[in-house]
Each structure stands twice: as structure tokens, then as C-alpha cells.
Design an enzyme around this catalytic site. Structure first.
Site, mmCIF file in Angstrom:
data_model
loop_
_atom_site.group_PDB
_atom_site.id
_atom_site.type_symbol
_atom_site.label_atom_id
_atom_site.label_comp_id
_atom_site.label_asym_id
_atom_site.label_seq_id
_atom_site.Cartn_x
_atom_site.Cartn_y
_atom_site.Cartn_z
ATOM 1 N N ASP A 132 -22.145 43.170 27.109
ATOM 2 C CA ASP A 132 -22.899 44.238 26.436
ATOM 3 C C ASP A 132 -21.981 45.255 25.755
ATOM 4 O O ASP A 132 -22.454 46.070 24.952
ATOM 5 C CB ASP A 132 -23.778 44.989 27.445
ATOM 6 N N ASP B 270 -31.253 45.837 28.323
ATOM 7 C CA ASP B 270 -31.005 44.641 29.101
ATOM 8 C C ASP B 270 -32.149 44.502 30.111
ATOM 9 O O ASP B 270 -32.833 45.479 30.421
ATOM 10 C CB ASP B 270 -29.658 44.790 29.818
#
Length: 905
Positions: A643, A335
Site C-alpha cells: 500500500d 483496504d
């Protein structure tokens, strides 16, 4: 309102106007009446996520035994029990139980992740029912309800916004967007990405400022949050590469041992005419000699020590095998926000009419300077006026805590402007006292600017304004010149500069000012529609961490590709990626483009793409799966609930500990206590060292077992008295596994570890080359034991003395071979290599003490049939060990000299 609306999470509510959404939900601006709301509650169910199906405690406990490592340990326990060695059996079974208990405690991380997602739901909601306000439990919300939102609220369900006022929503946990998202009621394109649906507010996100009303369009499992929970429940966690290798290795080893034992049993009976009962016990001794009982226990110790070392470097491991998995990754998907970047917006460039200044320093700490074409520039009158505008037209606050960290209270973009003002040397409190605010026009999405009115104590008025460059340019008629005066506005110049800043991935703000009359005490839109003076453009970005840049480079040198997957815009993602060394010269792929690719085409384009932007939870999960299908071992980092599915699916999921959601932490195997990508690089290094140490132990243990097995086979086939009794075999295994083998768990990482390419995912635990080394050393150890045994008999020693010499010869060979194993291919003929691991020296000393007790202690002599040894016998034993050491070092020299193995150094 008699017909309840259908509720589908994939309904394109964002493509409908506000009135169309109300009509589709059979609702109105007054909300539902009480009876209709109750009927819909019965139809749709409560606004909560369904609990997962769970195993009962007993089934969970039994399931922990379904592990190839535990099978190996149970076989070893059975053999020691057959031989009547109950102490050994108890130790092995205790290790089994410890593994089972650890697994039982860590079981159910997917269920815990779902619990964490459910806890993100708001407990209460303010609704309109029959035109009246009611605060109700959020679980009782139904599609068609009208929900009222204010700053600080957690959005209780998926809403199509009907009215907004200065609404900013923090959606990072759901979309990965690094700053709060400005909302409006205008409908979006049908194919708009989740992060671009400005007319929607999603369950579990946080209202950071403003007010709004919205109609509920999805509740419970039908929300975006519920859809992610369903994805998480469906994702199957993968076995780790190490467990797959151990499973394959154990199967082959078991087959070889069984074939060897059966063949020896048959040959002993048919060829040598041995008694079947005696042969059975000899074969049991052979099996005990061949199975490395210590492997599962030592492997657990090696992994546990790795967990401890990682914890010291801010990486908390939640599942033991993940320690080693990090060392085998070939791709790290990271990320962006907060992991590769600081999650602190920073002004990096200031453009005035006369010059372009680069601003150094990152984060909210007012540390940095201004540079013009690389030359340091002290703040002058022009820059100070820009800084005053940035500070006064601002609602944020910066505060320094006791530890010296600067904390932001307010909007991150405004925090960046405050830091710019502090870097210029302004005294914020003194400036606010000199130019107190008289009035303000707050930022609203409709007009895309904020303006403030100030008066000094002499009565002079001044308006400062900041906003979107294209909007501010429409309101300006002049620009500030270098000398402090005004010049006609050069709109083309400002547009070119804005385009250049945007191409660098910077978020843009324009600053402007205008004098005001002394008597003016209110500020209206008409006062700022025209006549402003353009001061500057500022370019703002969430900058990459300095340590992350170095860590990315280290991973790339180690042959690990780093890919950035973010919910942010493509331009910003490309710019940050370029600064980090990710995706330089390569195209970025957006979520919308990703959806156009089938699985085959996606796998084909993946090697040429390192930056993925505007990625949804489905996109992240699909990317991880595609990489795994291409044979990669994937580590995935993330912090948001969006996520969680990809974190669970990845070979090793890495969650952020400081700013990560509980859902992400529970779905991951590793949690970074400092949210720093550099910690991942350190964990990869540690994982590789762990795998090296595991291979070193196997290369040490298997020849030990192999040498003993060859000694037993030699005695059976050539009808020689057994050089080693079954009890003596287990003594050697116990002593060497619990002392010598354990030392290898403490081995430091070898030089050049991060310059190697990652091992191939399908690589077996033992290559053909290592099988050769195991066979070679097994023969040397067996040869030493058999030769000295026969020599002692030839010299007239009794059987007990010959066997004592054989046992000590085998152990002495293992002591010297332990030194060889400290490096897989490098020479150990140096002070550092021989003495660098204190644990090796301690275990050798302990092993020598145990062997002295074995040889001279009367209780052990009675138990194992050993006898005292003479100095001459000890000298022969020592020379046997030294000979093995020299031959093993010679073999490594040949490997290095002729590069017979790819990792030889």
C-alpha cells in the site's frame, strides 16, 4: 554453470515448471558451488535494496523556508522591522523558526518508508551450496541459490518453489490476502495475479507453517519488494488542497495590497502633494494594516489543535496540513482486511443435512448464538457433534489475556472453528480429555484435507475430517440425518449449498466423521478414502466491523464516496462490500480487468465501481492517480508494504498503527492507532471543522485589516489627519490576532457538518460571497472608526483623544464581530451561540483588559499616544460595536432567508 542468469523482476517465473526455472537459472537441486556463487554476487550485487538519494542536513533545512506561509510571515516580519517594532518582529521570526524546525524533523518520510521496506528483508538464509547446508547472510544470496524454508522464516528473496510440505505463507503485507496462502509447486498461468502465484514465495513474506525449498529467481531491487520500493521512490507527494488554496489566496492578497499601496503612494504625491518620505511611511502603515500577520501563526495553531484532538480519537497526524486535508476528501479508498473488517475469521453459517443455521457474534470471542430462519436455537445433539468435529480436528489454540481479549495461536480458519465450538457450549479441555488424539493426517495441499483419530477411554475409535467441500464429498458415502442416524449422501444438495455459501463470499470447509476400530492407533490415507459421513458445511468470513458500517454510511451522507481496494478475491470483496454498503448493485473490478483499460477508459468507469479486488501495488497507485486526474481529493488507507506507494501518492495517506507495516506508516500522513475505519470518519469531521475555523478566522481577520487599511486610505486621499498611527495599527493587529482571533481556533464543529457535500477541490479559499462579506464588514469597521474620530474632533477633543476613541471603536467592532464569526451563516442570537465557546469569552475579557491598559496605563499612553476616555466616549464606542453586530446578523438572516449561499443553514 558458467553463465549467470539474467535477473528481471517481471520475468514470469510462476509460469515455468520447477525444472524449467532451475534450468533458466543454470542451477541444480544441489545448489551453486562456492566459486559460482561468489561470481554471481559480483555480477548481481548484494541482496539488499539500494539506499535513496538524500539531501544534506543544510539543504533540508533551507528547503523548509520554501513555503508560501513562511513567505507571508517573513514579509510581515520585514514590515514590522521597518517600523522599528522589534518585539513583533521577534515573535513572527520565532514562529517562522518553529515551522522550519517542525518541517525539518518531518522531512524525508519517503526515505524513512524505504528504510522500513529494507528492514523487512531477512537477515539470514539457509542455502544449499554444493549439496551442503550453509547459513549465510541474506545479503549474499544470488539468483540460482537453493534456499530452505521452515516455519517462522522470513523469505529472504523471490523464490520459485521446488518442493513444499504443508507450506502456508503470510503474504498480507505484500498482497493484502487476509489469511496465509497455501503454496504448491504447480506452475500458474502467465497472467496470474500476484496473490494467485502459489508456486512463488516473495521476499519479506513470512512462513507461517510447513517447509519448502526454492530456487532464488530475484534478489535486491529486482524482487517484488524492491519493485515496490522503486515505485515509492518515484511517486511524487502532492501539495495539500489547503496549501494550494493558501498559496493562491496569498498571491491575490499580495497583488491587491501592492496595487493598493502603489496607487495610494502615487495619488498622495501627485494629487495631494504630500512629501514622498512621509508618504512612504504612510504606505508602510497601510501595508502593515492590510497584511494579516497573524494568519500563518493562527493557521498553525488551528492545525496543531486539530492534531491534538485527533490524537485523542486515535488518529496520529504526522504532517500538519494533513489535518485539514482529511476534511476536504471526496473519495476514501480503503483496504479491506483489518480496516473495514476485524481481521478475525468467523463462522457465520452452518449447513447440515436438515437445516441452515446463522451464527451471530464476530471475532474469536465465544459470544454469539445460533438462529434458524431468525428463530433462536439452543445447541442440540446434531450441532454438538458438528462442534466436536470442529474442535477436535484442529491444531489452533485460543487464549484469553489479562484484559479479557481472546488471542489466537495458529491458523485463523481453525481459530474460527474453535470459536464455533465454544459458542455451542463445549468444554474444550474436558472434550480433549474424553477423546484424546491418537494420530493425525496433517493438511497438505495435494490432498486438501486434515484428519484426526481419537479414542475414548472405553476403547471406541472415531475419525474426524475437515477439508475442501468437493474433496470431502468424494470421500463420503452418507450424511448425518436430523435424528442422529445416517442417510444416503445427497451430493447435489451439498453442491447447491456450497455454491450459495461461496456466492455470499464465505470461505468453505466441510466436516465429516467415521467410526474406527478400537485397536486402530494409526491413521493412513486408505482409512479415510471412503465411507465417511458428511456432517456439515461451514461458511467462514472475516466480518466487517460494526462501527465501520456506521462510519461508511456517515461518509456517504457527507457526500464522500468510499471505495474498497483489496488483494482478496472478488467474491469475498463483493460480499464484505455489500455488508458495509459499498458497491451495492455495482460490479466489482479485478486487477486483471483493470490492466485491460487505458487511462481514459479507466477514468470513465471509476464512478460506477466501488469494489476493486485482486489489486496489486501498481493497481492501487494507478487507481489513486486516476481519481486525482478526475479532480477528486483522495484519502487512501492501508497497512501493507504493497500500500505504501498509493499511500504516498494520495492527498492524504492513512496507515494502520496496530497491524500496519513500518513502510506503510512512514509513507502515510496519518496513522490510526486503533486500525479502525470509524476513526477516519471522525478525522474527516475534525478536518472539516478545522477548515471551517480557518475560514472563520480569515473572515474575522481580513475585515479587521481591511477596515484599518480603509481608514489610512481615507486619511491620505482626503487629506485628513491619520485616525490611526502606524504604531496603533500594529497594536490593534497584535491584540486582535493574539487574543480575539485565537479564540476561533477552539470553535467546536457546527451542526450538520457531515451532511454537507465536500467542497470542490478547485474551490478558492474565499468565494465571491465571502469577498462581499469581507468588504461589507471592512467598510462598517472603517466607517465606525472614521465617524467617531471626526465626531471627537468636531466636539473639540484633541488629536490624541480622537485617535484613542478610533482605536477603541475598531477593537470594539472586532469584539462584536467575533461573536458573529462563531457561525458562518447561522444566527448567534442564542445563549449557546453567544456563550458556548469559553475561549471566546476569555479572549474578549483579555482584549478588554488590554484596551483598558492601552487607554489608561501611562507607559502605553506614552508609547502609543493614547489618552483617558470618558464614559460618554465609551458609550459611543460600545454603540458602534453593537451596530456592526446587528448589521452582520441581519446580513446572515437575509442569506438564510433567500438561500444566497449553498452552505447557508
Amino acid at each position: 554453470m558458467g553463465n549467470a542468469p539474467s535477473e528481471h523482476s517481471d520475468h514470469a517465473w510462476h509460469a515455468l515448471t520447477a525444472q524449467q526455472a532451475l534450468h533458466a537459472q543454470h542451477s541444480s537441486a544441489r545448489g551453486l558451488d562456492r566459486d559460482e556463487a561468489e561470481r554471481r554476487l559480483q555480477h548481481h550485487g548484494a541482496n539488499r535494496l539500494p539506499p535513496p538519494q538524500r539531501r544534506g542536513p543544510l539543504l533540508r533545512l533551507l528547503y523548509q523556508f520554501h513555503n508560501v506561509l513562511l513567505y507571508l510571515m517573513l514579509v510581515a516580519a520585514l514590515i514590522t522591522a521597518l517600523l522599528g517594532h522589534w518585539i513583533d518582529t521577534s515573535v513572527i521570526l520565532a514562529a517562522v523558526l518553529i515551522n522550519v524546525i517542525i518541517g525539518f524533523i518531518q522531512e524525508g518520510k519517503a526515505e524513512n518508508a524505504l528504510d522500513a521496506i529494507r528492514n523487512m528483508l531477512s537477515p539470514h538464509a539457509m542455502v544449499l551450496r554444493g549439496g551442503e547446508r550453509h547459513e549465510i547472510d541474506a545479503e549474499r544470496l544470488v539468483p540460482g541459490d537453493i534456499v530452505l524454508l521452515v516455519s517462522g522464516d522470513k523469505v529472504p528473496a523471490d523464490l520459485r518453489l521446488l518442493n513444499v510440505k504443508n507450506l502456508l505463507v503470510e503474504e498480507a503485507a505484500l498482497t493484502g490476502e487476509s489469511v496465509p496462502v497455501e503454496k504448491s509447486i504447480a506452475h500458474c498461468n502467465l497472467d496470474a495475479a500476484l496473490g494467485d502465484r502459489r508456486c512463488m514465495a516473495y521476499s519479506g513474506t513470512l512462513v507461517s507453517s510447513g517447509q519448502a525449498t526454492g530456487v532464488v529467481v530475484a534478489t535486491g531491487a529486482a524482487t517484488e519488494l524492491g519493485r515496490i520500493g522503486a515505485m515509492l521512490q518515484q511517486v511524487q507527494a502532492l501539495s495539500t488542497p489547503l496549501l494550494r488554496q493558501i498559496e493562491q489566496f496569498s498571491r491575490w492578497l499580495a497583488v491587491i495590497i501592492l496595487i493598493l499601496a502603489f496607487a495610494t503612494f502615487i495619488l498622495g504625491i501627485l494629487w495631494n502633494g504630500q512629501n514622498p518620505g512621509d508618504m512612504f511611511m504612510m504606505v508602510v502603515a497601510l501595508t502593515a494594516a492590510a497584511i494579516p500577520e497573524g494568519l500563518p501563526a493562527i493557521m498553525t495553531v488551528i492545525l496543531a489543535l486539530g492534531v491534538q484532538r485527533m490524537a485523542g480519537h486515535s488518529a496520529i497526524v504526522r504532517r500538519l496540513p494533513a489535518v485539514e486535508t482529511l476534511g476536504s476528501v471526496t473519495v476514501i479508498c480503503s483496504d479491506k482486511t483489518g480496516t473495514l473488517t476485524r481481521n478475525e475469521m468467523t463462522v457465520q453459517r452452518v449447513v447440515s443435512a436438515s437445516r441452515i443455521l446463522d451464527v451471530s457474534g464476530v471475532g474469536y470471542a465465544p459470544e454469539g448464538a445460533f438462529h434458524d430462519n431468525g428463530q433462536l436455537r439452543e445447541p442440540d445433539a446434531e450441532l454438538l457433534e458438528i462442534a466436536r468435529a470442529a474442535q477436535l480436528c484442529n491444531d489452533a489454540r485460543l487464549q484469553q489475556d489479562e484484559a479479557g481479549h481472546w488471542l489466537l495461536h495458529g491458523d485463523p480458519t481453525e481459530g474460527a472453528l474453535l470459536t464455533l465450538a465454544l459458542k455451542s457450549g463445549l468444554d474444550i479441555q474436558a472434550l480433549q480429555a474424553q477423546l484424546p488424539r491418537s494420530d493425525a493426517i496433517p493438511f497438505e495441499s495435494e490432498h486438501r484435507f486434515m484428519a484426526t483419530l481419537h479414542h475414548d477411554h472405553a476403547g471406541h475409535g472415531l475419525v474426524y475430517l475437515k477439508g475442501a467441500p468437493e474433496r470431502v464429498l468424494e470421500m463420503c458415502s452418507s450424511q448425518r440425518s436430523a435424528g442422529g442416524g445416517s442417510a444416503p449422501l445427497d451430493a447435489d444438495y451439498w453442491r447447491r449449498q456450497a455454491t450459495d455459501l461461496a456466492a455470499r463470499g464465505l470461505r468453505l470447509l466441510a466436516l465429516a466423521c467415521k467410526p474406527a476400530a478400537a485397536e486402530q492407533r494409526t491413521l493412513n490415507f486408505a482409512d479415510v478414502e471412503a465411507g465417511l459421513t458428511m456432517l456439515a458445511l461451514v461458511g467462514i468470513i472475516d466480518p466487517p466491523r460494526e462501527e465501520a458500517i456506521a462510519a461508511v454510511a456517515e461518509c456517504q451522507r457527507a457526500g464522500i464516496r468510499v471505495k474498497m481496494i483489496t488483494g482478496d478475491h472478488a467474491e469475498t470483496a463483493r460480499a464484505i462490500g455489500a455488508q458495509l454498503g459499498i458497491g451495492v448493485g455495482l460490479p466489482a473490478l479485478t486487477g486483471a480487468e483493470l490492466e485491460l483499460l487505458d487511462e481514459r477508459r479507466l477514468r470513465a468507469v471509476l464512478p460506477g465501481v466501488e469494489v476493486f479486488a485482486r489489486a496489486s501495488p501498481e493497481h492501487k497507485l494507478r487507481l489513486v492517480q486516476a481519481m486525482q486526474d478526475s479532480g477528486e481529493v483522495v484519502a487512501m488507507t492501508g497497512d501493507g508494504v504493497n500500500d505504501a506507494p498509493a499511500l504516498k501518492r494520495a492527498d492524504v495517506g492513512v496507515a494502520m498503527g496496530l497491524k500496519g507495516t513500518e513502510a506503510a506508516k512512514e509513507a502515510a500522513e496519518v496513522v490510526l492507532a486503533d486500525d479502525n475505519f470509524a476513526t477516519i470518519a471522525g478525522a474527516v469531521r475534525e478536518g472539516r471543522a478545522i477548515y471551517d475555523n480557518l475560514k472563520k478566522f480569515i473572515l474575522f481577520a481580513l475585515p479587521t485589516n481591511g477596515g484599518q487599511a480603509l481608514i489610512v486610505i481615507f486619511a491620505i486621499l482626503f487629506q485628513v489627519l491619520l485616525p490611526l498611527t502606524p504604531a496603533q495599527v500594529l497594536w490593534i493587529n497584535m491584540v486582535t490576532s493574539s487574543t480575539l482571533g485565537l479564540a476561533l481556533a477552539f470553535e467546536p464543529s457546527e451542526r450538520g457538518l457531515m451532511n454537507r457535500a465536500p467542497r470542490a477541490p478547485g474551490e478558492p479559499l474565499l468565494s465571491a460571497f465571502f469577498v462581499w462579506r469581507i468588504a461589507m464588514v471592512s467598510v462598517l469597521i472603517a466607517g465606525a472608526g472614521i465617524a467617531l474620530f471626526l465626531w471627537e474632533l468636531q466636539l473639540g477633543s484633541d488629536l490624541g483623544s480622537a485617535r484613542t476613541v478610533a482605536v477603541n471603536a475598531v477593537v470594539m467592532c472586532e469584539i462584536f464581530y467575533l461573536l458573529n464569526c462563531r457561525s458562518l451563516f447561522g444566527s448567534v442570537l442564542s445563549r449557546e451561540a453567544l456563550l458556548g465557546n469559553r475561549a471566546v469569552l476569555v479572549t474578549i475579557a483579555l482584549c478588554l483588559v488590554l484596551q483598558a491598559l492601552f487607554t489608561y496605563a501611562p507607559p502605553l499612553q506614552q508609547l502609543f499616544g493614547s489618552v483617558d476616555m470618558s464614559p460618554e466616549q465609551w458609550l459611543r464606542v460600545l454603540l458602534a460595536g453593537l451596530a456592526l453586530f446587528c448589521l452582520a446578523e441581519l446580513e446572515k438572516w437575509v442569506v438564510r432567508r433567500y438561500r444566497l449561499h449553498p452552505q447557508a443553514v
